[in-house]
Write an enzyme that holds these catalytic residues in place. Structure first.
Site, PDB file in Angstrom:
ATOM      1  N   CYS A   1     -15.285  16.566  -2.384  1.00 42.24           N
ATOM      2  CA  CYS A   1     -15.383  16.467  -0.918  1.00 42.24           C
ATOM      3  C   CYS A   1     -14.092  16.878  -0.223  1.00 42.24           C
ATOM      4  O   CYS A   1     -14.111  17.668   0.725  1.00 42.24           O
ATOM      5  CB  CYS A   1     -15.812  15.060  -0.505  1.00 42.24           C
ATOM      6  SG  CYS A   1     -14.619  13.734  -0.835  1.00 42.24           S
TER       7      CYS A   1
ATOM      8  N   ASP B   1      -6.089  14.954  -0.756  1.00 46.51           N
ATOM      9  CA  ASP B   1      -7.086  13.893  -0.909  1.00 46.51           C
ATOM     10  C   ASP B   1      -7.580  13.377   0.432  1.00 46.51           C
ATOM     11  O   ASP B   1      -6.863  13.414   1.445  1.00 46.51           O
ATOM     12  CB  ASP B   1      -6.514  12.732  -1.718  1.00 46.51           C
ATOM     13  CG  ASP B   1      -6.382  13.064  -3.199  1.00 46.51           C
ATOM     14  OD1 ASP B   1      -7.059  13.998  -3.666  1.00 46.51           O
ATOM     15  OD2 ASP B   1      -5.585  12.381  -3.885  1.00 46.51           O
TER      16      ASP B   1
ATOM     17  N   HIS C   1     -14.736   9.304   1.263  1.00 45.05           N
ATOM     18  CA  HIS C   1     -15.449  10.573   1.434  1.00 45.05           C
ATOM     19  C   HIS C   1     -14.997  11.238   2.728  1.00 45.05           C
ATOM     20  O   HIS C   1     -14.562  10.577   3.675  1.00 45.05           O
ATOM     21  CB  HIS C   1     -16.963  10.319   1.479  1.00 45.05           C
ATOM     22  CG  HIS C   1     -17.784  11.575   1.484  1.00 45.05           C
ATOM     23  ND1 HIS C   1     -17.799  12.456   0.418  1.00 45.05           N
ATOM     24  CD2 HIS C   1     -18.606  12.114   2.429  1.00 45.05           C
ATOM     25  CE1 HIS C   1     -18.611  13.471   0.703  1.00 45.05           C
ATOM     26  NE2 HIS C   1     -19.102  13.291   1.913  1.00 45.05           N
TER      27      HIS C   1
ATOM     28  N   HIS D   1     -20.611  19.085   4.139  1.00 48.33           N
ATOM     29  CA  HIS D   1     -19.766  18.372   3.180  1.00 48.33           C
ATOM     30  C   HIS D   1     -20.234  18.655   1.757  1.00 48.33           C
ATOM     31  O   HIS D   1     -21.323  19.191   1.533  1.00 48.33           O
ATOM     32  CB  HIS D   1     -19.796  16.862   3.455  1.00 48.33           C
ATOM     33  CG  HIS D   1     -21.120  16.208   3.144  1.00 48.33           C
ATOM     34  ND1 HIS D   1     -21.225  14.925   2.641  1.00 48.33           N
ATOM     35  CD2 HIS D   1     -22.411  16.646   3.267  1.00 48.33           C
ATOM     36  CE1 HIS D   1     -22.489  14.608   2.469  1.00 48.33           C
ATOM     37  NE2 HIS D   1     -23.240  15.628   2.843  1.00 48.33           N
TER      38      HIS D   1
END
Length: 313
Positions: free
Chosen positions: A210, A228, A265, A277
């Site tokens: 993601c 991240d 996420h 996504h």
């Protein structure tokens, strides 16, 4: 922010996976850590449980692309402990940490006098100077430019000078100087990667996770956001998550389990109440309507990195 180093070690395969440790690699992962790497063969051989184990077994950290520089911190046997200096992370200020087989790294002179070429298509063919197929490189591969030749551009690679079709790349003076960061352009680019399989730690058009997906859509527009999701949520311009009228196409949407503030996420706001996504193992990049989904209940932050049409951030 990119950590700048004098390192000349670069990824010498199309995509190198960055492992948590040398012991993280399984026998079935061999096509993924050889040189040349066989990404398609590797991914096709892994079943759902194998893919899930890359995450739940804490095996894979991230990936680097052909020609991407790394800082070597330590060499142990056939492995190098590295920092991926183009990937900002709170884990290490020098760049995302992990281990890469030495066979997938090479020392290369860093040349930038004539700017850089960035691959703008999902995958393109790179040719040797004799116009023979060299290897296929993925979207966002960035290589120093040497010269122009007819309809090809000469680029400097770990394999020496090579040729790439000029129509398959974008040119810029620096790695953060490609097309402007307009949200609608980021989303337009992201739409080209619909239905690409999710891959934990994935940072290439063979498969994204993601945050790898959001990272690369912005990298494709000249801006390196954190690697991240939780780091991505802490940077950029904070947007009111409760007022959707303030959301812009290209904003990043962050999600946490109900009752938790820990981001798990990220997706990109597509406009009109929709999100694009890369969901999770076993699924593929998709565009969804947020209303009525679990994501509508789990939204915990909205952040803006791309400028709007009206002006800069």
């Amino acid at each position: 922010m990119i950590y700048h180093s004098s390192t000349t070690w670069v990824c010498s395969v199309a995509v190198a996976t960055v492992w948590t440790s040398p012991e993280s690699v399984r026998q079935k992962d061999a096509p993924g850590f050889e040189n040349p790497v066989s990404l398609t063969k590797w991914l096709e051989a892994l079943n759902y449980e194998d893919l899930l184990d890359l995450c739940e077994g804490n095996r894979v950290q991230t990936q680097v692309l052909y020609g991407e520089p790394v800082l070597i911190d330590e060499i142990v046997g056939d492995w190098a402990k590295v920092n991926c200096i183009w990937q900002f992370s709170k884990k290490d200020e020098r760049g995302y940490p992990g281990w890469i087989p030495l066979a997938q790294l090479k020392e290369m002179e860093r040349i930038s006098d004539f700017g850089y070429a960035k691959v703008r298509l999902p995958k393109v063919q790179l040719f040797s100077k004799h116009r023979e197929p060299l290897l296929v490189v993925p979207f966002n591969t960035i290589l120093p430019v040497i010269d122009d030749l007819d309809d090809h551009t000469i680029v400097h690679t770990p394999h020496g000078n090579a040729l790439i079709l000029s129509e398959d790349i974008e040119r810029a003076p620096g790695i953060e100087s490609f097309i402007e960061r307009v949200g609608v352009e980021v989303v337009s680019c992201a739409s080209k990667f619909v239905d690409i399989p999710y891959f934990w730690g994935g940072m290439s058009s063979y498969g994204y996770d993601c945050s790898g997906f959001s990272y690369n859509m912005f990298k494709g527009h000249g801006y390196f956001i954190p690697r991240d999701a939780d780091d991505q949520a802490k940077h950029g311009e904070e947007i009111d998550l409760n007022d959707t009228s303030k959301w812009e196409v290209g904003d990043l949407l962050f999600f946490a389990n109900e009752g938790s503030n820990k981001v798990r996420h990220v997706g990109i706001y597509y406009g009109n109440g929709q999100m694009i996504h890369s969901p999770s193992t076993g699924q593929s990049t998709e565009i969804i309507i947020l209303a009525g989904t679990k994501y509508a209940k789990e939204l915990c932050a909205v952040s803006r990195y791309a400028r709007t049409e009206e002006g800069p951030l």
